[in-house]
Design a protein around this motif. Sequence first.
Motif, short mmCIF file in Angstrom:
data_model
loop_
_atom_site.label_atom_id
_atom_site.label_comp_id
_atom_site.label_asym_id
_atom_site.label_seq_id
_atom_site.Cartn_x
_atom_site.Cartn_y
_atom_site.Cartn_z
N UNK A 122 0.82 -1.21 0.00
CA UNK A 122 0.00 0.00 0.00
C UNK A 122 0.86 1.26 0.00
N UNK A 123 0.38 2.26 -0.72
CA UNK A 123 1.03 3.57 -0.74
C UNK A 123 0.73 4.37 0.52
N UNK A 124 -0.21 3.91 1.32
CA UNK A 124 -0.70 4.72 2.45
C UNK A 124 0.40 5.34 3.31
N UNK A 125 1.45 4.58 3.71
CA UNK A 125 2.49 5.19 4.56
C UNK A 125 3.23 6.36 3.90
N UNK A 126 3.14 6.46 2.57
CA UNK A 126 3.89 7.50 1.84
C UNK A 126 3.05 8.73 1.53
N UNK A 127 1.75 8.63 1.76
CA UNK A 127 0.84 9.75 1.45
C UNK A 127 0.80 10.74 2.62
N UNK A 128 1.14 12.01 2.38
CA UNK A 128 1.14 12.98 3.48
C UNK A 128 -0.28 13.25 3.98
N UNK A 129 -0.37 13.73 5.22
CA UNK A 129 -1.69 14.05 5.78
C UNK A 129 -2.32 15.22 5.05
N UNK A 130 -1.49 16.17 4.68
CA UNK A 130 -1.95 17.33 3.91
C UNK A 130 -2.11 16.90 2.44
N UNK A 131 -3.35 16.89 1.97
CA UNK A 131 -3.62 16.39 0.62
C UNK A 131 -3.55 17.46 -0.47
#
Length: 205
Positions: A3-12
């Motif tokens: 999953x890419x989830x760990x690499x996606x910043x909280x600020x979208x």
Amino acid sequence: QPSAQPFVPEDHSLPKLRAALPACKGCDLFQHATQVVPGAGAAHAKLILVGEQPGDQEDLQGKPFVGPAGKILDRVMDELNIERSKVYVTNAVKHFKFVQRGKLRLHQNPRMSEISACRPWLLAEIDSIHPHVILCLGASASKSLLGGTFSLMRDHGKILNTPYANQVIATIHPSAILRARDKESGEQLYQFLRDDMALAWHTAQ
Ligand code: URA
Ligand code: SF4
């Protein structure tokens, strides 16, 4: 599962997503591609177009839909008087998947696990843009947003409700037109794409 989830910043916000994307190792596809290809277009577009993944040209240039499939897309949008700069164009999977055959790099369909791994980037883009309508181009984008069992030939051109966006429409991929077995089926597929694009654009206004 990957999953890419760990690499996606909280600020979208799109600049933050764009800055974080090159570090993604959410699945194995980053290993052989030239570069990651982010979405492009209006930050507050009413319509998002979602393709499958970058192709050979997109991988080299770092921009979505700039190769042969992009030419078809441009033609459809030209005919409907839709400017590319008014929409946001992205892909379900952000790295090019291919097999090397001599000098050629042949496109390979992404697996469901790769589509799912990359989905957090797509959802973050959707969250940032808040479009009125999302148009899925082809089976991979449709699987990402409408589920793995979605049937394109049965359900293209319908306005569907999803948790991600109220109005999602699926249509065929522009490259299906390039691969059509004869002129007649190519023209029929082109009409599908054109009609569905027109519906998506007018629904989004
Ligand atoms: N095909 C896609 O699905 N996306 C691109 O960006 C180019 C070709
Ligand atoms: Fe990350 Fe998507 Fe590239 Fe996989 S394809 S490495 S999930 S950006």
